[in-house]
Structures are given as structure tokens and as C-alpha cells.
Design an enzyme around this catalytic site. Structure first.
Site, mmCIF file in Angstrom:
data_model
loop_
_atom_site.group_PDB
_atom_site.id
_atom_site.type_symbol
_atom_site.label_atom_id
_atom_site.label_comp_id
_atom_site.label_asym_id
_atom_site.label_seq_id
_atom_site.Cartn_x
_atom_site.Cartn_y
_atom_site.Cartn_z
ATOM 1 N N TYR A 86 0.809 -1.265 0.027
ATOM 2 C CA TYR A 86 0.019 -0.080 0.035
ATOM 3 C C TYR A 86 0.998 1.237 -0.077
ATOM 4 C CZ TYR A 86 -4.244 -2.471 -0.006
ATOM 5 O OH TYR A 86 -5.338 -3.116 -0.084
ATOM 6 N N ARG B 59 1.785 1.911 -3.498
ATOM 7 C CA ARG B 59 0.565 2.292 -4.431
ATOM 8 C C ARG B 59 0.181 3.965 -3.867
ATOM 9 N NH1 ARG B 59 -4.725 -1.431 -4.038
ATOM 10 N NH2 ARG B 59 -5.475 0.238 -5.532
ATOM 11 N N HIS C 241 -14.694 2.749 -1.638
ATOM 12 C CA HIS C 241 -13.900 1.659 -1.351
ATOM 13 C C HIS C 241 -12.944 2.371 -0.435
ATOM 14 C CE1 HIS C 241 -15.012 -0.626 -5.285
ATOM 15 N NE2 HIS C 241 -15.795 -1.106 -4.025
ATOM 16 N N CYS D 23 -6.715 3.048 13.102
ATOM 17 C CA CYS D 23 -6.107 2.348 14.252
ATOM 18 C C CYS D 23 -6.871 0.981 14.186
ATOM 19 C CB CYS D 23 -5.943 2.772 15.614
ATOM 20 S SG CYS D 23 -5.195 2.024 16.964
ATOM 21 N N CYS E 112 -9.387 1.575 20.268
ATOM 22 C CA CYS E 112 -9.175 2.782 19.740
ATOM 23 C C CYS E 112 -9.857 3.232 18.709
ATOM 24 C CB CYS E 112 -7.580 3.083 19.486
ATOM 25 S SG CYS E 112 -7.062 4.548 18.960
ATOM 26 N N CYS F 282 -0.302 4.122 15.886
ATOM 27 C CA CYS F 282 -1.522 5.017 16.203
ATOM 28 C C CYS F 282 -0.915 6.158 17.266
ATOM 29 C CB CYS F 282 -2.527 4.290 16.959
ATOM 30 S SG CYS F 282 -3.767 5.432 17.484
ATOM 31 N N CYS G 85 -3.551 6.240 20.693
ATOM 32 C CA CYS G 85 -3.210 4.793 21.835
ATOM 33 C C CYS G 85 -1.734 4.562 21.965
ATOM 34 C CB CYS G 85 -4.421 3.613 21.570
ATOM 35 S SG CYS G 85 -3.740 2.684 20.156
#
Length: 328
Positions: free
Chosen positions: A76, A79, A130, A138, A143, A221, A224
Site C-alpha cells: 500500500y 500504491r 472503497h 487504528c 481505539c 497510532c 493509543c
């Protein structure tokens, strides 16, 4: 990417569409990957959709993320990087301008590439079926942290695209390595002096080594401090966003009449997109399809009242909307 020649559109079709568009107040648009084709983005859907040696669709699951979050984030992050290298094309800009000109225009995009947002499409008139590559949230059960439009690239240093470095050339005459060392330092000095950016490696190629990333170096995150962040896209096996579905359903159901539905860069054969064409038709909408392939028509087909504009959406859409939005 700019298109040098104007698309060929039958004059009668153009005139009838322009007339109907001018009088249309309630318009729905369905956007697919074909909209971004002329921006040069690779697609990983369909047959042969491999990233390295991995079936791309198998990386787009919660199970894949649980098993190997480093690999999924590398996919990702790649991408995200490719999408940021691309620019919104004239169709993205045209649709954003149409939204500003017609407040009753609502868009549902199946794309996750962020190009519509970067084109300035009003957020209140753009819904993402999408999700987006540039949203994160998170994964911790306890959280609720999420963030939209995070365009930091790379999102963490460990996910930076590897680059080529200066490499010593082997020499059959130099047994001590001095020649290669001198050549290496010379190349490094030259690169620094000319401020040439090192060439990025294509990590989509399975022959390029992919570094292993420690889980502690992946995005975490900020709220948290414990949970991993994940891409804010809808993975296979997950529910589509309820707020998006509700917004589109409310737009259709609360409209006494829908004048027009634009189907751009998608066949609209898969639900729920296919259902929206039929629902809009039931409210009186005429259908205008913009696609490269004449076989890519909505599941329920086209009537004599509808239009099919064949070609690259990036070139055709701004020309056909010109009567309302002007030159892009």
C-alpha cells in the site's frame, strides 16, 4: 496527462447531451478506474493482477494484514507513492468544476487513488465506496483513531522506496580494489555535486530485493500509541462504508426526480453500483456512459434515450462538459 487531440464524438449525441445537461439539476456520477487511466496509474484488479509474485487481491484482506502487516504496508505504501506521482487529469478537474457549478451533483467513486480529492472536488459532493489510500485508522479494538487525506510519503521512514546507490565496477586488472573504490567515491561526489536524485527501484518487480520491516517500524497510532495503523481502504470481506451507502440512498430516495446519471470508467455491472443505475432510472434519469470498451455498459443495458461516449474519459469528459464548466 494531457491529451493532444480532441476526442471524436458524434455531433448529434453531443448536442442532445449538452441540451439535457444544461437543464439537469439532480445528477449522480459513478466513477471507476477508467477515470484515472490517463493519469498513468497501474491497476491490480482482474486477471494477472500481481504485485511482485503476490496476487494483489490476496494482499487486500484483513487476514493478510494480520499475517504479514509489513508486506501489506509495503504494497500500500507503493500504491500511495505511485498515486502521488500521478496528477489529476482533465476529467478529474472537470468533474470537480461541475460539482461547484451544480450543487445537486453527487459523485460516488470506486477509486482509492485520491485524485478526485487532489483535483479539488468538493468533499460534501464526493463519496468513496472503497475508501482511500490516504486515509488511515487504528487497528486496536479499543481505539477509534482515524485520519483522512494523509499525503505523507513515505508515511514512515521504513516504508521509503529503496533507491539505487553508486556501485563499484569490478576490474580484472585491479587486484587491490583501489580502482573500484576510487570510481565509487568519484560517482558519489559527482552525484552530490549535481544534486541528482538517486533512481528509485521498482519494488513491484519480484527480482528487486524487498527489505524486511520490523513491526515496530510500521505506522503506529498516535492516539493509543500501541495499535498499528492500517490503510483506510475497504478490503475483501469487509463491509462497505455505511455512511457512504446511506448518503447515496438518501440522495436517490429524497429526489422527486433524478435528471442524469454519469457512468465514467466503470462497467457498473457489480452491485451496489449496478443497482444505482436502475434506481436513478426509476426516478427518470437518462444514462451517459464514458468508457473505452463498448461492451462496458451497465448490467441493465442502455436505451435509446441514453448515451455511450467511447474513448478515454480523461479526454472526453472535459470536452462534453465544456458547455457548463468552460475550458479546463
Amino acid at each position: 496527462m494531457a491529451t493532444s487531440s480532441k476526442p471524436s464524438v458524434p455531433q448529434a449525441d453531443l448536442e442532445s447531451f449538452v441540451t439535457h445537461l444544461a437543464s439537469s439539476d439532480r445528477i449522480l456520477a459513478l466513477l471507476g478506474a477508467g477515470l484515472s487511466a490517463s493519469s498513468g496509474l497501474p491497476t491490480f484488479r482482474g486477471a494477472g493482477g500481481l504485485w511482485r509474485s503476490h496476487e494483489a487481491t490476496l494482499l487486500a484482506t484483513p487476514e493478510a494484514f494480520d499475517a504479514n502487516p509489513g508486506l501489506v504496508w509495503q504494497f500500500y505504501s507503493y500504491r500511495r507513492h505511485m498515486a502521488l506521482q500521478a496528477q489529476p487529469n482533465r476529467a478529474h478537474l472537470a468533474l470537480a468544476e461541475l460539482a461547484r457549478r451544480k450543487r445537486g451533483f453527487l459523485t460516488l467513486s470506486q477509486n482509492v487513488d485520491g485524485l478526485s480529492q487532489r483535483a479539488g472536488h468538493p468533499a460534501s459532493q464526493l463519496h468513496l465506496l472503497h475508501g482511500s489510500l490516504f486515509d488511515v485508522r487504528c487497528t486496536s479494538f479499543y481505539c477509534n483513531y482515524s485520519e483522512q487525506n494523509n499525503y505523507t510519503d513515505p508515511i514512515v521512514p521504513a516504508l521509503a522506496i529503496p533507491t539505487e546507490g553508486a556501485q563499484p565496477e569490478p576490474s580484472v586488472m585491479d587486484k587491490t580494489g583501489a580502482e573500484a573504490t576510487n570510481a565509487l567515491y568519484s560517482a558519489m561526489r559527482q552525484s552530490k555535486a549535481t544534486a541528482v536524485s538517486p533512481k528509485e527501484l521498482d519494488i513491484a518487480d519480484e527480482n528487486i530485493p524487498l527489505p524486511q520491516i520490523d513491526i515496530n517500524d510500521l505506522p503506529h497510532c498516535p492516539k493509543c500509541k500501541d495499535g498499528l495503523l492500517r490503510p483506510g481502504v475497504v478490503w475483501f470481506g469487509e463491509m462497505l462504508p455505511a455512511d457512504t451507502i446511506t448518503a447515496i440512498d438518501d440522495f436517490i430516495n429524497n429526489s422527486a426526480k433524478i435528471d442524469l446519471i454519469l457512468v465514467i470508467g466503470t462497467s457498473a455491472k457489480v452491485y451496489p453500483a449496478a443497482g444505482y443505475v436502475d434506481k436513478a432510472r426509476a426516478k427518470g434519469a437518462r444514462v451517459a456512459v464514458f468508457n473505452m470498451d463498448r461492451a462496458d455498459t451497465p448490467q441493465s443495458g442502455l436505451s435509446k434515450r441514453d448515451w455511450f461516449f467511447e474513448g478515454d474519459a480523461g479526454a472526453i469528459v472535459p470536452e462534453i462538459l465544456k458547455s457548463v464548466i468552460g475550458d479546463m
